[in-house]
Design an enzyme around this catalytic site. Structure first.
Site, mmCIF file in Angstrom:
data_model
loop_
_atom_site.group_PDB
_atom_site.id
_atom_site.type_symbol
_atom_site.label_atom_id
_atom_site.label_comp_id
_atom_site.label_asym_id
_atom_site.label_seq_id
_atom_site.Cartn_x
_atom_site.Cartn_y
_atom_site.Cartn_z
ATOM 1 N N SER A 1 0.828 -1.201 0.000
ATOM 2 C CA SER A 1 0.000 0.000 0.000
ATOM 3 C C SER A 1 0.865 1.254 0.000
ATOM 4 C CB SER A 1 -0.848 -0.013 1.272
ATOM 5 O OG SER A 1 -1.445 1.228 1.483
ATOM 6 N N TYR B 1 -2.019 -0.721 10.481
ATOM 7 C CA TYR B 1 -2.253 -1.293 9.153
ATOM 8 C C TYR B 1 -1.043 -1.060 8.239
ATOM 9 C CZ TYR B 1 -3.709 -1.383 4.305
ATOM 10 O OH TYR B 1 -3.745 -1.617 2.946
ATOM 11 N N LYS C 1 1.953 -3.697 6.453
ATOM 12 C CA LYS C 1 2.352 -3.750 5.039
ATOM 13 C C LYS C 1 3.873 -3.598 4.924
ATOM 14 C CE LYS C 1 -1.583 -4.527 3.329
ATOM 15 N NZ LYS C 1 -1.850 -5.754 2.576
HETATM 16 C C1 WQD Z 1 -9.662 9.361 0.844
HETATM 17 C C2 WQD Z 1 -9.831 10.831 1.136
HETATM 18 C C3 WQD Z 1 -10.096 11.282 3.483
HETATM 19 C C4 WQD Z 1 -13.955 9.202 3.887
HETATM 20 C C5 WQD Z 1 -6.882 4.275 2.745
HETATM 21 C C6 WQD Z 1 -5.675 3.524 3.209
HETATM 22 C C7 WQD Z 1 -4.845 3.125 2.040
HETATM 23 C C8 WQD Z 1 -5.669 2.362 1.037
HETATM 24 C C9 WQD Z 1 -6.898 3.098 0.651
HETATM 25 C C10 WQD Z 1 -5.825 0.009 1.084
HETATM 26 C C11 WQD Z 1 -9.054 11.306 2.367
HETATM 27 C C12 WQD Z 1 -11.357 11.639 2.725
HETATM 28 C C13 WQD Z 1 -12.781 9.737 3.407
HETATM 29 C C14 WQD Z 1 -15.001 10.097 4.286
HETATM 30 C C15 WQD Z 1 -13.617 11.959 3.675
HETATM 31 N N1 WQD Z 1 -6.082 1.115 1.624
HETATM 32 N N2 WQD Z 1 -12.602 11.093 3.295
HETATM 33 N N3 WQD Z 1 -14.777 11.435 4.153
HETATM 34 O O1 WQD Z 1 -7.314 7.128 3.746
HETATM 35 O O2 WQD Z 1 -6.498 7.823 1.451
HETATM 36 O O3 WQD Z 1 -6.440 5.466 2.102
HETATM 37 O O4 WQD Z 1 -7.614 3.491 1.803
HETATM 38 O O5 WQD Z 1 -5.896 -1.036 1.265
HETATM 39 O O6 WQD Z 1 -3.807 2.364 2.477
HETATM 40 O O7 WQD Z 1 -4.919 4.321 4.074
HETATM 41 O O8 WQD Z 1 -8.619 6.487 1.646
HETATM 42 O O9 WQD Z 1 -10.962 6.560 0.923
HETATM 43 O O10 WQD Z 1 -10.450 6.596 3.403
HETATM 44 O O11 WQD Z 1 -9.921 8.605 2.025
HETATM 45 O O12 WQD Z 1 -13.469 13.171 3.578
HETATM 46 O O13 WQD Z 1 -16.092 9.683 4.752
HETATM 47 O O14 WQD Z 1 -11.208 11.058 1.455
HETATM 48 O O15 WQD Z 1 -9.850 12.196 4.521
HETATM 49 O O16 WQD Z 1 -8.632 12.622 2.098
HETATM 50 P P1 WQD Z 1 -7.177 6.837 2.325
HETATM 51 P P2 WQD Z 1 -10.056 6.997 2.017
#
Ligand code: WQD
Length: 339
Positions: free
Chosen positions: A124, A148, A152
């Site tokens: 990741s 997490y 990885k």
């Molecule tokens: C994306 C953006 C949030 C939800 C994580 C893991 C990564 C990978 C993918 C894999 C950010 C914002 C989110 C919400 C929001 N995992 N957000 N409201 O955190 O970049 O990555 O998932 O297996 O390893 O860390 O992904 O989709 O949670 O967030 O504003 O309800 O959306 O703050 O900027 P993230 P995400």
């Protein structure tokens, strides 16, 4: 000879099984179905017309994994099985370290015992931590803000050392950015349990009227519109990247690390606007406080994957939104939706 796909009933694993079967590989899925779904396996068959073999087992169960390797001629392992919710990993670190790290060790041990030399690992972009964008494979990894990410990074280390110690091994570590979207048939997609923690499933549930509004975590980041920037990649592009990675293991011993991202960063608000344009549905939102552990900007330098694997992301953000929405509409309750 078969490709063992652990976690093949999960989100990225199931889409990759489709790509592998369509490329002509024989696939064995190993999944304990605690997060994945048996229905996903049926749908893989529906899409491809080919039936993957299926073992319902836990990859941390060394005896069960040994039995699988003993009973099958396995050529390569694609290891997806693992927990991936960042917040949950903070609350249940031991569960995450055990499941994600021990699973990797058990599989690597079975590879060593049975002479399986090709291994592709689901890592990741989280391993980069707050490095300077764009993230490059040769950057020094910074400690992740959560267990997490550590699982990885540790699994990468274990596989790297195992590859050094076993002549002829080829290990490909794939660092995913933010996978979105679904198979274009609407038959496979992301099926989070409970309240989605990732952005796209949350948006599609708001669009479907299941949730009132999207909460955007932070409007004061150092980004053009103040919301977080991520590198979103269509899950079928990601699946295609695994087929290329698998081919790489056949020709190049050693350890190879690739970013699978588009190289372009979009903000949360840009994603929301794109979703609204594609679907014609307004997404009510409210900007709230930052989510602990989030960084402001994350996007890949995807050049190495292009140069060495001939792979690059081809699908647009609009296609990711369209396919995620098609999946949500066809499966309002995910795989639990009645046929
Ligand atoms: C994306 C953006 C949030 C939800 C994580 C893991 C990564 C990978 C993918 C894999 C950010 C914002 C989110 C919400 C929001 N995992 N957000 N409201 O955190 O970049 O990555 O998932 O297996 O390893 O860390 O992904 O989709 O949670 O967030 O504003 O309800 O959306 O703050 O900027 P993230 P995400």
């Amino acid at each position: 000879m078969a490709i063992l796909v652990t976690g093949g009933a999960g989100y990225i694993g199931s889409h990759t099984c489709v790509a592998l079967l369509e490329a002509g590989y024989r696939v064995i899925i190993a999944d304990n179905l605690c997060r994945g779904s048996a229905k996903a396996i049926k749908r893989i068959e529906c899409i491809t017309g080919k039936k993957p073999a299926f073992y319902c087992l836990d990859v941390t169960d060394a005896a069960a994994v040994d039995g699988l390797f003993a009973a099958n001629k396995i050529d390569s392992v694609l290891h997806f099985a693992g927990f991936k919710a960042v917040g949950e990993s903070v609350a249940k670190p031991l569960l995450y370290y055990y499941n994600n790290v021990v699973g990797t060790m058990v599989l690597a041990g079975a590879c060593q015992k049975y002479g399986v030399q090709h291994f592709v690992y689901s890592s990741s972009a989280t391993v980069y931590g707050p490095n300077k964008v764009p993230f490059r494979e040769d950057m020094l990894l910074l400690p992740a803000a959560n267990p997490y990410g550590e699982t990885k990074a540790i699994s990468e280390r274990i596989l790297t050392d195992a590859a050094k110690a076993n002549k002829g091994w080829s290990v490909v570590l794939l660092r995913y950015f933010n996978p979105l979207g679904a198979h274009e048939s609407g038959l496979l997609g992301e099926d989070p349990a409970g309240v989605p923690s990732n952005l796209m499933p949350y948006i599609t549930q708001v669009a479907a009227g299941k949730r009132e509004r999207l909460y955007i975590f932070g409007g004061d980041y150092n980004t053009p519109d103040g919301t977080g920037v991520r590198d979103y990649i269509h899950v079928m592009d990601l699946a295609a990247g695994h087929v290329r990675a698998l081919e790489k293991t056949k020709s190049s011993p050693g350890v190879h690390i690739y970013n699978l991202g588009s190289g372009v960063g979009y903000s949360v608000l840009e994603l929301v606007r794109t979703f609204e344009q594609v679907t014609g549905i307004a997404i009510p939102y409210e900007i709230t406080g930052r989510r602990p552990g989030d960084i402001d900007i994350c996007y890949a330098d995807p050049g190495k994957a292009y140069r060495e694997l001939g792979w690059k992301a081809g699908k647009t953000l609009a296609e990711m939104c369209r396919d995620a929405w098609r999946w949500q509409q066809a499966n309002p309750e995910g795989y639990a939706t009645a046929e």
